[in-house]
Scaffold this active site. Structure first.
Site, PDB file in Angstrom:
ATOM      1  N   HIS A 193      40.880  34.845  33.196  1.00  0.00           N
ATOM      2  CA  HIS A 193      39.848  35.887  33.083  1.00  0.00           C
ATOM      3  C   HIS A 193      40.433  37.261  32.784  1.00  0.00           C
ATOM      4  O   HIS A 193      39.746  38.128  32.255  1.00  0.00           O
ATOM      5  CB  HIS A 193      38.972  35.894  34.327  1.00  0.00           C
ATOM      6  CG  HIS A 193      38.012  34.740  34.330  1.00  0.00           C
ATOM      7  ND1 HIS A 193      38.225  33.603  35.061  1.00  0.00           N
ATOM      8  CD2 HIS A 193      36.882  34.538  33.622  1.00  0.00           C
ATOM      9  CE1 HIS A 193      37.247  32.752  34.821  1.00  0.00           C
ATOM     10  NE2 HIS A 193      36.414  33.293  33.959  1.00  0.00           N
ATOM     11  N   ARG A 300      28.476  37.232  31.677  1.00  0.00           N
ATOM     12  CA  ARG A 300      29.193  36.858  32.906  1.00  0.00           C
ATOM     13  C   ARG A 300      28.785  37.845  33.998  1.00  0.00           C
ATOM     14  O   ARG A 300      29.332  38.946  34.065  1.00  0.00           O
ATOM     15  CB  ARG A 300      30.707  36.915  32.681  1.00  0.00           C
ATOM     16  CG  ARG A 300      31.253  35.857  31.745  1.00  0.00           C
ATOM     17  CD  ARG A 300      32.775  35.924  31.686  1.00  0.00           C
ATOM     18  NE  ARG A 300      33.370  34.762  31.061  1.00  0.00           N
ATOM     19  CZ  ARG A 300      33.759  34.713  29.782  1.00  0.00           C
ATOM     20  NH1 ARG A 300      33.609  35.744  29.002  1.00  0.00           N
ATOM     21  NH2 ARG A 300      34.304  33.608  29.293  1.00  0.00           N
ATOM     22  N   GLU A 435      31.045  22.079  32.041  1.00  0.00           N
ATOM     23  CA  GLU A 435      32.423  22.523  32.266  1.00  0.00           C
ATOM     24  C   GLU A 435      33.249  21.481  33.027  1.00  0.00           C
ATOM     25  O   GLU A 435      34.431  21.689  33.269  1.00  0.00           O
ATOM     26  CB  GLU A 435      32.426  23.821  33.086  1.00  0.00           C
ATOM     27  CG  GLU A 435      31.613  24.922  32.464  1.00  0.00           C
ATOM     28  CD  GLU A 435      31.696  26.220  33.234  1.00  0.00           C
ATOM     29  OE1 GLU A 435      32.507  27.077  32.850  1.00  0.00           O
ATOM     30  OE2 GLU A 435      30.945  26.383  34.222  1.00  0.00           O
ATOM     31  N   ASN A 458      36.708  26.593  28.373  1.00  0.00           N
ATOM     32  CA  ASN A 458      37.838  27.108  29.163  1.00  0.00           C
ATOM     33  C   ASN A 458      38.000  26.258  30.424  1.00  0.00           C
ATOM     34  O   ASN A 458      39.102  25.832  30.778  1.00  0.00           O
ATOM     35  CB  ASN A 458      37.602  28.561  29.574  1.00  0.00           C
ATOM     36  CG  ASN A 458      37.370  29.470  28.384  1.00  0.00           C
ATOM     37  OD1 ASN A 458      37.769  29.134  27.287  1.00  0.00           O
ATOM     38  ND2 ASN A 458      36.734  30.605  28.604  1.00  0.00           N
ATOM     39  N   ASP A 459      36.875  26.042  31.087  1.00  0.00           N
ATOM     40  CA  ASP A 459      36.947  25.229  32.300  1.00  0.00           C
ATOM     41  C   ASP A 459      36.969  23.740  31.997  1.00  0.00           C
ATOM     42  O   ASP A 459      37.623  22.976  32.705  1.00  0.00           O
ATOM     43  CB  ASP A 459      35.780  25.568  33.237  1.00  0.00           C
ATOM     44  CG  ASP A 459      36.092  26.810  34.048  1.00  0.00           C
ATOM     45  OD1 ASP A 459      37.227  26.894  34.572  1.00  0.00           O
ATOM     46  OD2 ASP A 459      35.240  27.705  34.147  1.00  0.00           O
ATOM     47  N   ARG A 469      43.978  27.079  34.457  1.00  0.00           N
ATOM     48  CA  ARG A 469      43.909  27.869  33.218  1.00  0.00           C
ATOM     49  C   ARG A 469      44.665  29.181  33.311  1.00  0.00           C
ATOM     50  O   ARG A 469      44.941  29.827  32.301  1.00  0.00           O
ATOM     51  CB  ARG A 469      42.445  28.104  32.815  1.00  0.00           C
ATOM     52  CG  ARG A 469      41.667  28.888  33.827  1.00  0.00           C
ATOM     53  CD  ARG A 469      40.167  28.804  33.569  1.00  0.00           C
ATOM     54  NE  ARG A 469      39.661  29.938  32.822  1.00  0.00           N
ATOM     55  CZ  ARG A 469      38.363  30.208  32.656  1.00  0.00           C
ATOM     56  NH1 ARG A 469      37.454  29.391  33.176  1.00  0.00           N
ATOM     57  NH2 ARG A 469      37.969  31.248  31.990  1.00  0.00           N
ATOM     58  N   CYS A 506      30.688  28.075  24.384  1.00  0.00           N
ATOM     59  CA  CYS A 506      30.927  29.474  24.736  1.00  0.00           C
ATOM     60  C   CYS A 506      32.346  29.716  25.268  1.00  0.00           C
ATOM     61  O   CYS A 506      32.649  30.802  25.732  1.00  0.00           O
ATOM     62  CB  CYS A 506      29.891  29.967  25.741  1.00  0.00           C
ATOM     63  SG  CYS A 506      29.991  29.157  27.325  1.00  0.00           S
TER      64      CYS A 506
HETATM   65  C1  PEP Z   1      34.250  28.563  30.173  1.00  0.00           C
HETATM   66  O1  PEP Z   1      34.625  28.045  31.225  1.00  0.00           O
HETATM   67  O2  PEP Z   1      34.551  28.127  29.051  1.00  0.00           O
HETATM   68  C2  PEP Z   1      33.415  29.784  30.195  1.00  0.00           C
HETATM   69  C3  PEP Z   1      32.920  30.275  29.086  1.00  0.00           C
HETATM   70  O3  PEP Z   1      33.229  30.395  31.389  1.00  0.00           O
HETATM   71  P1  PEP Z   1      34.362  31.316  32.091  1.00  0.00           P
HETATM   72  O4  PEP Z   1      35.439  31.564  31.083  1.00  0.00           O
HETATM   73  O5  PEP Z   1      33.692  32.558  32.523  1.00  0.00           O
HETATM   74  O6  PEP Z   1      34.808  30.459  33.235  1.00  0.00           O
HETATM   75 MG    MG Z   2      33.787  28.609  33.096  1.00  0.00          MG
END
Ligand code: PEP
Ligand code: MG
Length: 592
Positions: A193, A300, A435, A458-459, A469, A506
């Site tokens: 993040h 977010r 996710e 991402n998750d 991550r 996303c």
């Molecule tokens: C993700 O997990 O891909 C996502 C978009 O949410 P975040 O990056 O805020 O966990």
């Molecule tokens: Mg996420």
């Protein structure tokens, strides 16, 4: 040649050349545990006393800022204040320092461990757990002892390159942005993040740089190459000249791309995909519009919680959400409900000291456990829904029961608003983020419960491949084109389309020039990415042929190894977009 070149992970594109400011985030695992010179133990005791006094003052000031209605928070700070001023703790630590001739940090650590042992024998689990409060306070004192005056808030005289062991999203929010050219950290991974925030603040950033602290000093001249992930320490004249030129070219490229960013994202053979923005703060809305974003595909919401010392009120959230919804109207805004936990901890969560916070009480799990906090936010989102084109989505859904429970609470909130005669849009779309691997495998059932899916890669990558991550040691395994990931995304897209709902991606994958053709080949309906990635990705989409994307996807789906997939994708895409690939970093690793 430069004195040294360090390698890291580029997470926010750009080049900067400047002097280093080191903001040490103290690493408690490296506490100075040592014997001090004969006769120096007394000054260690005094150092400890001084640090404890500073912490007492900090806590007292924090306590004064807590409003009367937040009794629980005030009580926690009060209990920490008592610990920081506990005469028994000071006495015990001082005795150990003097008897063993050791550092203040080590003396305090021993005293805290002594308390931990005593607490472990207490039967009442609540009291037993209170040892965590002692540890939290001790961490504060260690930081003071280890030179926290070197903190992020120390005023800079000029614009600097900020370096730190790690920067949490909460730290990043505090940064004096006008004084920071770029930043580099030792910790962090491809989609942590911290990188996401760097992009939202348009600050070039490189994370996961090994040996950063050992090799660079305050005030040293460096080049931060956040296109390729390099830190060039003490560069020579040629390097300075080359990088000044590259910075110029990068900025010129960005301007050129920007000129066409309002054009629709449509492939040469007419496949149209919606390109939305991921944002963290309402201030970014101008950037969304300026960069050609068609809506906000992921808001977010957690940053409003992390940037305050207390939980936001429903009215504060309503104000923020309705402002965003009305500025963006008639374009949509998707509010993701609170996704705290893991690397975005509320204070009360850090006090829980979970063993594996990424697998713990995060996101929807936290909300379902803290119904008041959850309902507060749902009320604010529903009330804001009359001011624009608002949708809501729940993060980290693992199964049907969770989504049903979340929807039930949403219904309760709707009924409460009805009773209070508060208007809201009864047809506000409700979606979920995909996710978790479990959500992938039951995507068909989940699709019957909601209006849309948004795939959070991402998750999804973190949980499917079992890699943190934010952890640089395993970032080489963060492979978005791993066959398991490609197949998972395809499975979800197909399930959503079979059930007649739309699906978006996303995660950062959608902003990766190598990955976007694969997603297009799957016929995703929309993507949502950081605003600054929108112009470049739209340009790629506009120069892409959908039939070629489908062919490439089929070849990828037939290929078993990630290295072979990466090679196939690289060869195909590089031929088409050599320029983009100079100026964009990719999540994909290549072994040439
Ligand atoms: C993700 O997990 O891909 C996502 C978009 O949410 P975040 O990056 O805020 O966990
Ligand atoms: Mg996420």
């Amino acid at each position: 040649m430069a004195r040294l070149i360090l390698h890291g992970i580029p997470v926010s594109a750009g080049i900067s050349i400047g002097k280093v400011f080191f903001a040490w985030r103290d690493n408690i695992s490296s506490l100075p545990r040592g014997i001090v010179a004969p006769g120096a133990a007394q000054s260690e005791v005094e150092r400890l006393q001084a640090a404890m006094e500073v912490v007492q003052n900090e806590l007292a000031q924090a306590r004064d800022r807590v409003p009367a209605e937040l009794k629980d928070q005030a009580a926690i700070i009060d209990s920490h204040l008592l610990i920081a001023a506990d005469p028994k703790l000071i006495k015990d630590a001082s005795r150990r320092i003097l008897e063993q001739n050791i550092t203040a940090e080590w003396g305090l650590e021993q005293a805290v461990e002594g308390i931990a042992v005593a607490f472990s024998n207490i039967e009442d689990p609540y009291i037993r757990e209170r040892v965590q409060d002692v540890r939290v306070v001790a961490d504060r004192i260690y930081k003071r002892l280890m030179g926290a005056s070197h903190s992020l808030k120390r005023p800079f005289q000029e614009r600097m390159v900020l370096m730190a062991h790690d920067l949490t999203p909460a730290d990043t929010i505090e940064l004096p942005l006008d004084k920071i050219m770029s930043f580099a950290t030792s910790e962090g991974g491809k989609t942590s993040h911290t990188g996401i925030l760097a992009r939202s603040m348009l600050i070039p950033a490189v994370v996961g740089v090994s040996n950063l602290e050992d090799n660079i000093n305050d005030g040293e001249l460096v080049i931060v190459d956040a296109l390729r992930g390099l830190i060039i320490v003490d560069p020579n004249e040629d390097e300075l000249a080359d990088y000044t030129e590259l910075k110029f070219q990068f900025e010129a490229y960005q301007k050129a791309v920007h000129r066409e960013c309002r054009l629709p994202a449509e492939t040469v053979d007419g496949y149209r995909v919606e390109v939305d923005a991921n944002i963290e703060m309402t201030e970014e809305v101008a950037q969304v519009i300026d960069s050609g974003g068609e809506g906000v595909g992921l808001y977010r919401t957690e940053y409003a919680y992390l940037s305050r010392t207390k939980l936001p009120t429903e009215d504060q959230l309503y104000e923020e959400y309705s402002e965003l919804a009305s500025i963006m109207a008639p374009s949509k805004v998707i509010f993701r409900t609170l996704d705290v936990g893991a690397d975005k901890m509320l204070t009360e969560q850090s006090l829980m000291q979970e063993q594996n916070p990424a697998l713990g009480l995060r996101a929807i799990r936290y909300c379902l456990r803290n119904i008041d906090v959850f309902k507060n936010q749902l009320r604010a989102i529903l009330r804001a829904s009359v001011h624009g084109n608002v949708a809501l989505m729940f993060p980290m859904i693992s199964g049907l029961q969770e989504i049903r429970q979340a929807k039930m609470i949403l219904n309760e909130v709707r009924m409460e608003l009805d009773r209070a005669h508060q208007p809201y849009n009864p047809n506000m779309p409700v979606g979920i983020m995909i996710e978790l691997p479990s959500a992938v495998l039951i995507a068909d059932s989940l699709a019957q419960e909601v209006d849309f899916f948004s795939i959070g890669t991402n998750d999804l990558i973190q949980y499917s491949l079992g890699i943190d991550r934010g952890n640089r040691h395993v970032s080489y395994l963060y492979q978005p084109l791993h066959p398991a990931i490609v197949r998972s995304i395809k499975y979800v897209v197909d399930a959503a389309h079979r059930e007649g709902i739309e699906v978006s991606v996303c995660g950062e994958v959608a902003a990766d020039p190598y990955c976007i053709p694969i997603l297009l080949g799957m016929q995703i309906d929309s993507i949502s990415i950081a605003p600054q990635s929108i112009p470049g990705i739209k340009r790629i989409i506009r120069r892409t042929n959908m039939e070629e994307c489908k062919t490439l996807l089929n070849e990828v789906l037939r290929t078993a190894t990630v290295s072979r997939i990466n090679r196939v994708v690289k060869d195909t895409i590089f031929k088409q977009f050599p320029e983009e690939l100079t100026f964009y970093s990719s999540l994909i690793d290549y072994d040439d």
